[in-house]
Design a protein around this motif. Structure first.
Motif, PDB file in Angstrom:
ATOM      1  N   SER A   9      14.124  -9.196   7.013  1.00 48.37           N
ATOM      2  CA  SER A   9      14.000 -10.398   7.846  1.00 48.37           C
ATOM      3  C   SER A   9      12.586 -10.505   8.416  1.00 48.37           C
ATOM      4  N   ALA A  10      12.039  -9.366   8.862  1.00 51.53           N
ATOM      5  CA  ALA A  10      10.677  -9.357   9.401  1.00 51.53           C
ATOM      6  C   ALA A  10       9.653  -9.695   8.314  1.00 51.53           C
ATOM      7  N   ILE A  11       9.849  -9.121   7.120  1.00 50.34           N
ATOM      8  CA  ILE A  11       8.932  -9.414   6.014  1.00 50.34           C
ATOM      9  C   ILE A  11       8.978 -10.894   5.667  1.00 50.34           C
ATOM     10  N   ALA A  12      10.187 -11.476   5.623  1.00 54.48           N
ATOM     11  CA  ALA A  12      10.328 -12.896   5.288  1.00 54.48           C
ATOM     12  C   ALA A  12       9.617 -13.784   6.312  1.00 54.48           C
ATOM     13  N   GLU A  13       9.722 -13.414   7.586  1.00 57.87           N
ATOM     14  CA  GLU A  13       9.081 -14.219   8.636  1.00 57.87           C
ATOM     15  C   GLU A  13       7.556 -14.143   8.530  1.00 57.87           C
ATOM     16  N   LEU A  14       7.029 -12.950   8.294  1.00 58.81           N
ATOM     17  CA  LEU A  14       5.589 -12.808   8.139  1.00 58.81           C
ATOM     18  C   LEU A  14       5.101 -13.450   6.844  1.00 58.81           C
ATOM     19  N   ASP A  15       5.925 -13.378   5.814  1.00 54.60           N
ATOM     20  CA  ASP A  15       5.611 -14.009   4.536  1.00 54.60           C
ATOM     21  C   ASP A  15       5.427 -15.517   4.718  1.00 54.60           C
ATOM     22  N   ALA A  16       6.292 -16.113   5.529  1.00 49.61           N
ATOM     23  CA  ALA A  16       6.270 -17.569   5.711  1.00 49.61           C
ATOM     24  C   ALA A  16       5.084 -18.045   6.535  1.00 49.61           C
ATOM     25  N   LYS A  17       4.568 -17.194   7.423  1.00 49.03           N
ATOM     26  CA  LYS A  17       3.524 -17.645   8.341  1.00 49.03           C
ATOM     27  C   LYS A  17       2.116 -17.191   7.961  1.00 49.03           C
ATOM     28  N   ASN A  18       1.987 -16.471   6.839  1.00 56.67           N
ATOM     29  CA  ASN A  18       0.678 -15.972   6.421  1.00 56.67           C
ATOM     30  C   ASN A  18       0.339 -16.379   4.988  1.00 56.67           C
ATOM     31  N   ASP A  19      -0.949 -16.293   4.673  1.00 59.04           N
ATOM     32  CA  ASP A  19      -1.423 -16.566   3.320  1.00 59.04           C
ATOM     33  C   ASP A  19      -1.504 -15.271   2.501  1.00 59.04           C
ATOM     34  N   PHE A  20      -1.678 -14.159   3.213  1.00 59.79           N
ATOM     35  CA  PHE A  20      -1.808 -12.847   2.566  1.00 59.79           C
ATOM     36  C   PHE A  20      -1.119 -11.836   3.461  1.00 59.79           C
ATOM     37  N   LEU A  21      -0.308 -10.959   2.866  1.00 57.74           N
ATOM     38  CA  LEU A  21       0.460  -9.996   3.657  1.00 57.74           C
ATOM     39  C   LEU A  21       0.269  -8.590   3.098  1.00 57.74           C
ATOM     40  N   ILE A  22      -0.145  -7.692   3.981  1.00 56.23           N
ATOM     41  CA  ILE A  22      -0.320  -6.286   3.631  1.00 56.23           C
ATOM     42  C   ILE A  22       0.909  -5.524   4.110  1.00 56.23           C
ATOM     43  N   ILE A  23       1.584  -4.864   3.165  1.00 56.79           N
ATOM     44  CA  ILE A  23       2.775  -4.071   3.487  1.00 56.79           C
ATOM     45  C   ILE A  23       2.407  -2.602   3.285  1.00 56.79           C
ATOM     46  N   GLU A  24       2.402  -1.844   4.370  1.00 56.82           N
ATOM     47  CA  GLU A  24       2.021  -0.433   4.264  1.00 56.82           C
ATOM     48  C   GLU A  24       3.259   0.455   4.253  1.00 56.82           C
ATOM     49  N   GLY A  25       3.405   1.233   3.201  1.00 57.73           N
ATOM     50  CA  GLY A  25       4.529   2.140   3.103  1.00 57.73           C
ATOM     51  C   GLY A  25       4.367   3.347   4.008  1.00 57.73           C
ATOM     52  N   ALA A  26       5.391   4.183   4.043  1.00 57.00           N
ATOM     53  CA  ALA A  26       5.370   5.406   4.845  1.00 57.00           C
ATOM     54  C   ALA A  26       5.466   6.613   3.924  1.00 57.00           C
ATOM     55  N   GLY A  27       4.475   7.499   3.998  1.00 55.77           N
ATOM     56  CA  GLY A  27       4.524   8.711   3.188  1.00 55.77           C
ATOM     57  C   GLY A  27       4.524   8.426   1.696  1.00 55.77           C
ATOM     58  N   HIS A  28       5.270   9.229   0.939  1.00 56.41           N
ATOM     59  CA  HIS A  28       5.319   9.062  -0.514  1.00 56.41           C
ATOM     60  C   HIS A  28       6.326   7.980  -0.892  1.00 56.41           C
ATOM     61  N   THR A  29       6.466   7.726  -2.168  1.00 58.43           N
ATOM     62  CA  THR A  29       7.260   6.606  -2.669  1.00 58.43           C
ATOM     63  C   THR A  29       8.730   6.659  -2.279  1.00 58.43           C
ATOM     64  N   ILE A  59       0.860  -1.182   0.000  1.00 57.70           N
ATOM     65  CA  ILE A  59       0.000   0.000   0.000  1.00 57.70           C
ATOM     66  C   ILE A  59       0.897   1.232   0.000  1.00 57.70           C
ATOM     67  N   ALA A  60       0.984   1.878  -1.148  1.00 61.33           N
ATOM     68  CA  ALA A  60       1.801   3.082  -1.304  1.00 61.33           C
ATOM     69  C   ALA A  60       0.881   4.299  -1.308  1.00 61.33           C
ATOM     70  N   ALA A  61       1.475   5.475  -1.415  1.00 60.37           N
ATOM     71  CA  ALA A  61       0.666   6.690  -1.463  1.00 60.37           C
ATOM     72  C   ALA A  61       1.455   7.813  -2.121  1.00 60.37           C
ATOM     73  N   THR A  62       0.737   8.833  -2.534  1.00 62.93           N
ATOM     74  CA  THR A  62       1.384  10.001  -3.121  1.00 62.93           C
ATOM     75  C   THR A  62       1.846  10.981  -2.042  1.00 62.93           C
ATOM     76  N   GLY A  63       1.469  10.727  -0.793  1.00 63.59           N
ATOM     77  CA  GLY A  63       1.874  11.598   0.301  1.00 63.59           C
ATOM     78  C   GLY A  63       1.172  11.208   1.585  1.00 63.59           C
ATOM     79  N   MET A  64       1.423  11.976   2.634  1.00 61.47           N
ATOM     80  CA  MET A  64       0.791  11.695   3.916  1.00 61.47           C
ATOM     81  C   MET A  64      -0.706  12.008   3.871  1.00 61.47           C
ATOM     82  N   ASN A  65      -1.451  11.341   4.736  1.00 61.62           N
ATOM     83  CA  ASN A  65      -2.884  11.603   4.922  1.00 61.62           C
ATOM     84  C   ASN A  65      -3.725  11.345   3.671  1.00 61.62           C
ATOM     85  N   SER A  66      -3.247  10.429   2.830  1.00 61.53           N
ATOM     86  CA  SER A  66      -4.032  10.040   1.653  1.00 61.53           C
ATOM     87  C   SER A  66      -5.054   8.959   1.999  1.00 61.53           C
TER      88      SER A  66
END
Length: 211
Positions: A101-121, A7-14
């Motif tokens: 490392s954290a992403i890999a661990e969550l990737d291994a233990k879940n069927d679907f993973l939501i990765i939320e970015g910070a601010g803009h790209t 989940i990316a965004a063009t900026g904060m508070n989008s």
């Protein structure tokens, strides 16, 4: 291995976190194991004595994921961290290792993973882990969240899209929030025309509400 969406965004508070909450709610209807991670946490908060990004804490409390909180917020940006990286006191490799490392661990233990970015790209570039790099290295499909409007949405989205293109990350769609209700159909029609040459889909998000 989980299916992953960034989940990316063009900026904060989008509306990234609102979108992530909604997506988590819907994903749990389809997948038995759904995870969440905010790789770079620019807003420190505390839960049960642990420091984590406030958005990760919100997701953990809402969906009973407190046991995974350390993984959900692997790098919390503290005052002075940018200078520490530039001074060489904190290596970019160390930051990347914590995050991936954290992403890999969550990737291994879940069927679907939501990765939320910070601010803009580009946020995280000084740490060596921009949103675009994280999306590319994890192989996640990118959903870019924007505010409302027409020309400003196209301008901001394409500016951010350029960095995703440079990193060769896969931007699937733009999700437009804060749409004026009476202009919703017209806005989405013209945005679809604007993004069609780039092969980017357009999804209507939340309408604007004055609260």
């Amino acid at each position: 291995m989980a299916r992953k969406i960034f989940i990316a965004a063009t900026g904060m508070n989008s509306g990234k976190t609102t979108t992530s909450l909604s997506l988590m709610h819907m994903a749990l209807k389809k997948y038995s194991r759904v995870g969440f991670i905010k790789p770079i946490g620019p807003k420190p908060a505390e839960l049960n004595g642990r420091i984590a990004d406030k958005d990760a804490i919100l997701m953990a409390r809402m969906f009973g994921l407190e046991d995974d909180l350390q993984l959900m917020s692997p790098f919390v940006l503290q005052t002075g961290d940018t200078r520490r990286v530039l001074d060489g006191d904190l290596s970019r490799e160390q930051v990347a290792d914590q995050i991936f490392s954290a992403i890999a661990e969550l990737d291994a233990k879940n069927d679907f993973l939501i990765i939320e970015g910070a601010g803009h790209t580009g946020v995280g570039s000084v740490l060596g882990c921009s949103n675009a790099r994280i999306a590319r290295e994890t192989g996640a499909s990118v959903l870019m969240v924007t505010g409302g409007g027409l020309g400003n949405v196209v301008d901001a989205a394409l500016m951010n899209y350029a960095l995703f293109q440079k990193e060769q990350a896969d931007v699937k769609a733009v999700l437009v929030n804060k749409i004026i209700p009476e202009k919703r159909e017209q806005t989405l029609k013209y945005l679809q025309l604007a993004f069609q040459p780039e092969g980017i889909g357009v999804i209507g998000g939340f309408n604007y509400q004055p609260i």
